[in-house]
Motif scaffolding. Structure first.
Motif, PDB file in Angstrom:
ATOM      1  N   PHE A   8       0.839  -1.201   0.000  1.00 42.26           N
ATOM      2  CA  PHE A   8       0.000   0.000   0.000  1.00 42.26           C
ATOM      3  C   PHE A   8       0.878   1.256   0.000  1.00 42.26           C
ATOM      4  O   PHE A   8       0.624   2.196  -0.764  1.00 42.26           O
ATOM      5  CB  PHE A   8      -0.915  -0.010   1.222  1.00 42.26           C
ATOM      6  CG  PHE A   8      -1.897   1.135   1.276  1.00 42.26           C
ATOM      7  CD1 PHE A   8      -3.195   0.958   0.825  1.00 42.26           C
ATOM      8  CD2 PHE A   8      -1.529   2.372   1.779  1.00 42.26           C
ATOM      9  CE1 PHE A   8      -4.107   2.001   0.875  1.00 42.26           C
ATOM     10  CE2 PHE A   8      -2.431   3.429   1.835  1.00 42.26           C
ATOM     11  CZ  PHE A   8      -3.726   3.230   1.379  1.00 42.26           C
ATOM     12  N   ILE A   9       1.905   1.262   0.834  1.00 46.00           N
ATOM     13  CA  ILE A   9       2.800   2.424   0.928  1.00 46.00           C
ATOM     14  C   ILE A   9       3.455   2.690  -0.425  1.00 46.00           C
ATOM     15  O   ILE A   9       3.562   3.839  -0.856  1.00 46.00           O
ATOM     16  CB  ILE A   9       3.856   2.206   2.035  1.00 46.00           C
ATOM     17  CG1 ILE A   9       3.173   2.206   3.405  1.00 46.00           C
ATOM     18  CG2 ILE A   9       4.950   3.264   1.982  1.00 46.00           C
ATOM     19  CD1 ILE A   9       4.043   1.716   4.542  1.00 46.00           C
ATOM     20  N   THR A  10       3.863   1.638  -1.111  1.00 45.92           N
ATOM     21  CA  THR A  10       4.454   1.798  -2.441  1.00 45.92           C
ATOM     22  C   THR A  10       3.417   2.297  -3.433  1.00 45.92           C
ATOM     23  O   THR A  10       3.665   3.228  -4.205  1.00 45.92           O
ATOM     24  CB  THR A  10       5.055   0.465  -2.915  1.00 45.92           C
ATOM     25  OG1 THR A  10       6.053   0.044  -1.978  1.00 45.92           O
ATOM     26  CG2 THR A  10       5.680   0.605  -4.304  1.00 45.92           C
ATOM     27  N   PRO A  16       0.155   6.433 -12.421  1.00 49.40           N
ATOM     28  CA  PRO A  16      -1.175   6.628 -11.847  1.00 49.40           C
ATOM     29  C   PRO A  16      -1.483   5.549 -10.816  1.00 49.40           C
ATOM     30  O   PRO A  16      -0.813   4.525 -10.759  1.00 49.40           O
ATOM     31  CB  PRO A  16      -2.092   6.484 -13.065  1.00 49.40           C
ATOM     32  CG  PRO A  16      -1.358   5.535 -13.964  1.00 49.40           C
ATOM     33  CD  PRO A  16       0.117   5.832 -13.766  1.00 49.40           C
ATOM     34  N   ARG A  17      -2.482   5.799 -10.038  1.00 51.80           N
ATOM     35  CA  ARG A  17      -2.953   4.815  -9.053  1.00 51.80           C
ATOM     36  C   ARG A  17      -4.469   4.819  -9.083  1.00 51.80           C
ATOM     37  O   ARG A  17      -5.103   5.813  -9.418  1.00 51.80           O
ATOM     38  CB  ARG A  17      -2.424   5.122  -7.659  1.00 51.80           C
ATOM     39  CG  ARG A  17      -2.832   6.482  -7.151  1.00 51.80           C
ATOM     40  CD  ARG A  17      -2.191   6.790  -5.802  1.00 51.80           C
ATOM     41  NE  ARG A  17      -2.440   8.155  -5.433  1.00 51.80           N
ATOM     42  CZ  ARG A  17      -1.592   9.166  -5.599  1.00 51.80           C
ATOM     43  NH1 ARG A  17      -0.413   8.940  -6.135  1.00 51.80           N
ATOM     44  NH2 ARG A  17      -1.902  10.376  -5.243  1.00 51.80           N
ATOM     45  N   GLU A  18      -5.051   3.706  -8.712  1.00 54.98           N
ATOM     46  CA  GLU A  18      -6.505   3.588  -8.720  1.00 54.98           C
ATOM     47  C   GLU A  18      -7.028   3.632  -7.291  1.00 54.98           C
ATOM     48  O   GLU A  18      -6.733   2.757  -6.479  1.00 54.98           O
ATOM     49  CB  GLU A  18      -6.950   2.291  -9.397  1.00 54.98           C
ATOM     50  CG  GLU A  18      -8.447   2.167  -9.509  1.00 54.98           C
ATOM     51  CD  GLU A  18      -8.889   0.881 -10.195  1.00 54.98           C
ATOM     52  OE1 GLU A  18     -10.103   0.590 -10.125  1.00 54.98           O
ATOM     53  OE2 GLU A  18      -8.053   0.167 -10.759  1.00 54.98           O
ATOM     54  N   SER A  88      -5.365  -7.262  -5.013  1.00 58.76           N
ATOM     55  CA  SER A  88      -6.476  -6.974  -4.108  1.00 58.76           C
ATOM     56  C   SER A  88      -6.613  -5.461  -3.937  1.00 58.76           C
ATOM     57  O   SER A  88      -5.821  -4.696  -4.460  1.00 58.76           O
ATOM     58  CB  SER A  88      -6.235  -7.632  -2.741  1.00 58.76           C
ATOM     59  OG  SER A  88      -5.109  -7.047  -2.124  1.00 58.76           O
ATOM     60  N   VAL A  89      -7.624  -5.086  -3.167  1.00 57.45           N
ATOM     61  CA  VAL A  89      -7.799  -3.686  -2.784  1.00 57.45           C
ATOM     62  C   VAL A  89      -7.585  -3.605  -1.278  1.00 57.45           C
ATOM     63  O   VAL A  89      -8.126  -4.417  -0.529  1.00 57.45           O
ATOM     64  CB  VAL A  89      -9.212  -3.165  -3.139  1.00 57.45           C
ATOM     65  CG1 VAL A  89      -9.397  -1.738  -2.634  1.00 57.45           C
ATOM     66  CG2 VAL A  89      -9.450  -3.239  -4.636  1.00 57.45           C
ATOM     67  N   GLU A  90      -6.777  -2.645  -0.837  1.00 59.07           N
ATOM     68  CA  GLU A  90      -6.574  -2.442   0.596  1.00 59.07           C
ATOM     69  C   GLU A  90      -7.270  -1.141   0.991  1.00 59.07           C
ATOM     70  O   GLU A  90      -6.988  -0.087   0.429  1.00 59.07           O
ATOM     71  CB  GLU A  90      -5.079  -2.369   0.926  1.00 59.07           C
ATOM     72  CG  GLU A  90      -4.816  -2.300   2.414  1.00 59.07           C
ATOM     73  CD  GLU A  90      -3.342  -2.475   2.766  1.00 59.07           C
ATOM     74  OE1 GLU A  90      -2.974  -2.115   3.903  1.00 59.07           O
ATOM     75  OE2 GLU A  90      -2.558  -2.945   1.922  1.00 59.07           O
ATOM     76  N   TYR A  91      -8.198  -1.265   1.947  1.00 59.63           N
ATOM     77  CA  TYR A  91      -9.013  -0.122   2.368  1.00 59.63           C
ATOM     78  C   TYR A  91      -8.516   0.458   3.681  1.00 59.63           C
ATOM     79  O   TYR A  91      -8.014  -0.261   4.545  1.00 59.63           O
ATOM     80  CB  TYR A  91     -10.472  -0.546   2.545  1.00 59.63           C
ATOM     81  CG  TYR A  91     -11.162  -0.847   1.252  1.00 59.63           C
ATOM     82  CD1 TYR A  91     -11.698   0.173   0.475  1.00 59.63           C
ATOM     83  CD2 TYR A  91     -11.281  -2.151   0.790  1.00 59.63           C
ATOM     84  CE1 TYR A  91     -12.333  -0.093  -0.724  1.00 59.63           C
ATOM     85  CE2 TYR A  91     -11.921  -2.423  -0.406  1.00 59.63           C
ATOM     86  CZ  TYR A  91     -12.440  -1.400  -1.156  1.00 59.63           C
ATOM     87  OH  TYR A  91     -13.062  -1.663  -2.343  1.00 59.63           O
ATOM     88  N   VAL A  92      -8.712   1.775   3.825  1.00 64.99           N
ATOM     89  CA  VAL A  92      -8.386   2.480   5.066  1.00 64.99           C
ATOM     90  C   VAL A  92      -9.656   3.221   5.497  1.00 64.99           C
ATOM     91  O   VAL A  92     -10.209   4.004   4.723  1.00 64.99           O
ATOM     92  CB  VAL A  92      -7.235   3.490   4.856  1.00 64.99           C
ATOM     93  CG1 VAL A  92      -6.980   4.287   6.121  1.00 64.99           C
ATOM     94  CG2 VAL A  92      -5.974   2.771   4.389  1.00 64.99           C
ATOM     95  N   PRO A  93     -10.143   2.958   6.714  1.00 66.47           N
ATOM     96  CA  PRO A  93     -11.338   3.677   7.177  1.00 66.47           C
ATOM     97  C   PRO A  93     -11.043   5.172   7.318  1.00 66.47           C
ATOM     98  O   PRO A  93      -9.977   5.558   7.788  1.00 66.47           O
ATOM     99  CB  PRO A  93     -11.660   3.034   8.529  1.00 66.47           C
ATOM    100  CG  PRO A  93     -10.410   2.344   8.949  1.00 66.47           C
ATOM    101  CD  PRO A  93      -9.626   2.044   7.727  1.00 66.47           C
TER     102      PRO A  93
END
Length: 161
Positions: A8-10, A16-18, A88-93
């Motif tokens: 995630f940090i990278t 671009p990023r999604e 995958s997708v990593e989510y942050v609240p």
């Protein structure tokens, strides 16, 4: 602080990023229905001593009339933003919010929510509403009473000064 993976940090530094998002509204998760999530920090233009600075979020959801009929404006909103990683997708609240205003456009099927976090509640109460305290009192007991009254979770027992 919220911990994220090294991937995630990278990814957050890449272009671009999604970026993707979803919300929970009460017990319901809205994912594909989320049209936009815009968050900001807000305070009044005229600064007031002791005024709370709160986060706000504007959300647009694609919602059918039948789904809107079960909408409850008293439900808590939790917003999540995430990054598409390799597999995958990593989510942050992004926080828990109270619905301040909403509009529903039946023709377009769009529900617009204007929400503020629980810090906004500190501007809605007075010291006289805090009951059950015996003085002298510690700073921690006083802050805990304020947080309880406003529905805020206190994260620390450390105070400056």
């Amino acid at each position: 602080m919220y911990n994220v993976s090294n991937e995630f940090i990278t990814a957050v530094k890449d272009t671009p990023r999604e970026v993707v998002g979803y919300i929970t509204l009460g017990d319901t998760i809205y994912d594909d229905e989320v049209k936009s999530i815009n968050s900001s920090i807000q305070s009044a233009d005229d600064k007031i001593i002791g005024q709370a600075v709160c986060k706000s979020v504007e959300i647009e959801l694609l919602l059918s009339k039948s789904d809107f009929s079960s909408f409850n404006p008293n439900n808590e909103v939790i917003a999540y933003l995430g990054l598409q990683l390799a597999s995958s997708v990593e989510y942050v609240p992004q926080g828990k919010y109270l619905i301040k205003n909403y509009t529903y456009d039946e023709d377009k099927g769009v529900l617009k929510l204007s929400c503020v976090d629980y810090m906004a509640e500190t501007d809605n109460h007075t010291v006289s509403e805090i009951t059950g305290l015996t003085y002298p009192i510690t700073v921690d007991d006083y802050v805990t009473a304020i947080c309880t009254l406003c529905g805020i979770i206190k994260s620390s027992k450390s105070y400056w000064g």
